[in-house]
Design a protein around this motif. Structure first.
Motif, PDB file in Angstrom:
ATOM      1  N   THR A   1     -33.072  45.569  24.476  1.00  0.00           N
ATOM      2  CA  THR A   1     -32.365  46.632  23.757  1.00  0.00           C
ATOM      3  C   THR A   1     -33.038  46.963  22.436  1.00  0.00           C
ATOM      4  OG1 THR A   1     -30.824  45.130  22.607  1.00  0.00           O
ATOM      5  CG2 THR A   1     -30.168  45.930  24.791  1.00  0.00           C
ATOM      6  N   TYR A   2     -33.770  46.018  21.859  1.00  0.00           N
ATOM      7  CA  TYR A   2     -34.394  46.270  20.563  1.00  0.00           C
ATOM      8  C   TYR A   2     -35.873  45.903  20.509  1.00  0.00           C
ATOM      9  CZ  TYR A   2     -32.771  41.402  20.316  1.00  0.00           C
ATOM     10  OH  TYR A   2     -32.498  40.085  20.604  1.00  0.00           O
ATOM     11  N   ALA A   3     -36.454  45.427  21.601  1.00  0.00           N
ATOM     12  CA  ALA A   3     -37.828  44.926  21.540  1.00  0.00           C
ATOM     13  C   ALA A   3     -38.700  45.414  22.689  1.00  0.00           C
ATOM     14  CB  ALA A   3     -37.836  43.399  21.531  1.00  0.00           C
ATOM     15  N   ASP A   4     -39.942  45.658  22.370  1.00  0.00           N
ATOM     16  CA  ASP A   4     -40.985  45.940  23.347  1.00  0.00           C
ATOM     17  C   ASP A   4     -42.318  45.822  22.597  1.00  0.00           C
ATOM     18  OD1 ASP A   4     -42.487  46.698  25.535  1.00  0.00           O
ATOM     19  OD2 ASP A   4     -42.022  48.839  25.349  1.00  0.00           O
ATOM     20  N   PRO A   5     -43.111  44.772  22.874  1.00  0.00           N
ATOM     21  CA  PRO A   5     -43.015  43.863  24.016  1.00  0.00           C
ATOM     22  C   PRO A   5     -42.157  42.629  23.745  1.00  0.00           C
ATOM     23  CG  PRO A   5     -45.045  43.429  22.835  1.00  0.00           C
ATOM     24  CD  PRO A   5     -44.379  44.595  22.128  1.00  0.00           C
ATOM     25  N   ILE A   6     -41.851  41.947  24.851  1.00  0.00           N
ATOM     26  CA  ILE A   6     -41.190  40.640  24.829  1.00  0.00           C
ATOM     27  C   ILE A   6     -42.161  39.665  25.482  1.00  0.00           C
ATOM     28  CG2 ILE A   6     -39.209  39.309  25.636  1.00  0.00           C
ATOM     29  CD1 ILE A   6     -37.854  42.183  26.061  1.00  0.00           C
TER      30      ILE A   6
END
Length: 293
Positions: free
Chosen positions: A173-178
């Motif tokens: 929902t708030y990150a890219d990348p993980i």
């Protein structure tokens, strides 16, 4: 004859109904944590918040987020409990204190440590959590509040594969990348290395601009040129934006960079591994910022 086995797409159950979204708790509604929490709420996860200061909760009055009277009460209403406070002591208090998350989180829950702390802090908490059949994932982040608000934070995760995968829809929902880096603690180690390298780059960038000024080259023009050359770096951009000085960075982030350098130095010393040139250069930057390690 039976038909072929069909695996349902992510986010759905074996039937037609979508899988239920994880219930999420969030502690640490600062400049980075608040936009992270808002993204979780806006993605439709049932979310419960806790904060020491009521004014931290005020911006969520227009959202579907619930609030709790304590970390334990918050945890009782969630499957994944996220912690984004400043330091090791704060994390330990929120998680393992008398009215902390571990006092309320049910068996099978996951505690996510988004704070940047010593890997051993996460391991100690994981030992306590295991006795309650709760998992811990360390997942420090990089990018700051604007990146969180835009859903492009970097998450550096460490922990059991299953626990990390259970948290991935929340992270997304708030990150890219993980990036799942390995066992518990590997996310913290990676974040510390990243932050120390950034600090080291601050020293070399500020030093290069200062040397250029001494040799008659305008620092702003030098920074403009280097930004398009092989010497470019994010640290150079930050120093150039501050007019060639580390003073604004020292005021905003000096203490945090000092903390992270101290943590990495302690990890390296305990492992009997030489810290090397990155930490030496980071020390130069901390000296320039009047935050000597």
């Amino acid at each position: 004859m039976s038909g072929p086995s069909v695996t349902p797409p992510p986010g759905t159950s074996s039937g037609s109904a979508p899988a239920a979204k994880a219930r999420v708790g969030f502690v640490g509604l600062g400049s980075q944590g608040a936009p992270m929490a808002r993204r979780i709420v806006e993605a439709g996860h049932p979310t419960t918040l806790w904060a020491r200061r009521p004014d931290s909760l005020a911006p969520f009055a227009d959202t579907a987020a619930a609030t709790a009277a304590s970390p334990a009460a918050m945890a009782a209403d969630c499957d994944v409990a996220c912690v984004c406070v400043v330091d090791d002591a704060g994390v330990e208090e929120v998680v393992a204190g008398a009215d902390g998350i571990l006092a309320g989180l049910a068996e099978g829950g996951v505690i996510v440590v988004h704070s940047t702390v010593h890997p051993d802090t996460c391991r100690r908490l994981a030992d306590l959590a295991a006795a309650r059949r709760v998992a811990v994932v360390d997942a420090p982040v990089s990018g700051g509040g604007p990146a969180a608000a835009e859903g492009r934070l970097l998450v550096m995760a460490g922990g059991d594969d299953d626990a990390v995968e259970r948290c991935r829809p929340v992270f997304a929902t708030y990150a890219d990348p993980i990036v799942h880096l390995g066992p518990l603690g590997s996310g913290q180690l990676t974040k510390l290395l990243n932050n120390v390298l950034f600090t080291a780059n601050l020293a070399t960038a500020a030093g290069a601009l200062s040397l250029g000024r001494s040799l008659g080259v305008d620092p702003a023009r030098l920074a403009e040129v280097v930004a398009h050359g092989s010497g470019a770096s994010f640290a150079l951009e930050r120093v150039a934006a501050a007019g060639g000085t580390l003073d604004p960075l020292a005021a905003r982030a000096g203490a945090l960079l000092q903390k992270d350098a101290r943590l990495l130095a302690a990890v390296a010393e305990a492992a009997d591994v030489p810290a090397g040139p990155a930490l030496r250069a980071a020390d130069d930057a901390l000296d320039l910022m009047d935050h000597r390690r």
